[in-house]
Every structure is written in C-alpha cells, then in structure tokens.
Motif scaffolding. Structure first.
Motif, PDB file in Angstrom:
ATOM      1  N   LEU A  60       0.822  -1.206   0.000  1.00 59.88           N
ATOM      2  CA  LEU A  60       0.000   0.000   0.000  1.00 59.88           C
ATOM      3  C   LEU A  60       0.859   1.260   0.000  1.00 59.88           C
ATOM      4  O   LEU A  60       0.519   2.247  -0.635  1.00 59.88           O
ATOM      5  N   ASN A  67      -5.435   4.408  -4.251  1.00 66.70           N
ATOM      6  CA  ASN A  67      -5.994   3.273  -3.518  1.00 66.70           C
ATOM      7  C   ASN A  67      -5.569   3.317  -2.056  1.00 66.70           C
ATOM      8  O   ASN A  67      -6.352   2.983  -1.163  1.00 66.70           O
ATOM      9  N   ALA A  68      -4.350   3.739  -1.796  1.00 69.23           N
ATOM     10  CA  ALA A  68      -3.867   3.848  -0.428  1.00 69.23           C
ATOM     11  C   ALA A  68      -4.698   4.868   0.356  1.00 69.23           C
ATOM     12  O   ALA A  68      -5.067   4.627   1.505  1.00 69.23           O
TER      13      ALA A  68
END
Length: 96
Positions: A60, A67-68
């Motif tokens: 991540l 997305n993180a």
C-alpha cells in the motif's frame, strides 16, 4: 489521523508504511473494545481490516496512492463510526 491522510502523497515510503501500521493498530484496538462490549460483527470487520492493512502495508505504501488514500479513509471511517457510537472507552476497575 486526518492530517496524515491529507499529506500521504508528501510522505516517503517508510513514513507511509508507518501510517498504515498505526491505522491497523487503531483498528485492532477498536475491534478489541467492540468485542468486549458485545459488538462481534464490528469487531470481526475491524480485525479483518486491520490484518489486511498490516499484511499489505508495504504494498500500500509503494503502489497506487489513490488506492492507499481510499484504504485510509475507509479505516478512519470505521474507527470514527465506532467512536461516535461509543464515545467513552471502557475503564477496567479490576485489581490485579
């Protein structure tokens, strides 16, 4: 926590990974409190999310930052939801 989410793009990989580990720890603590209070469904969801974040913290931190950020927002939303319903943490009065 909100400050960390807003500046995640400005952090280096190690610092981002640290943020994910901190969030996972906070989720695990919320899960423990929820389980003690009898909210097993929330406890299970928080535990699973904490483990997923902890296991994938490195990926991540290195991969897609969008997305993180989404993962961090979901985790902080779960913690905030629990704190809104249970604003006062349990205090043990046990004598050891």
């Amino acid at each position: 926590m909100e400050e960390k989410i807003n500046t995640i793009k400005d952090l280096d990989v190690e610092e981002r990974e640290e943020v994910f580990v901190d969030i996972a720890r906070a989720l695990a603590n919320a899960a423990r409190d929820a389980f003690i209070e009898g909210h097993r469904h929330f406890a299970a969801m928080s535990t699973n999310m904490a483990e997923a974040i902890r296991i994938n913290a490195d990926e991540l931190a290195r991969d897609d930052l969008q997305n993180a950020e989404r993962v961090l927002q979901q985790a902080t939303a779960m913690i905030a939801q629990f704190k809104a319903v249970h604003p006062y943490p349990l205090v043990s009065m046990a004598v050891h």
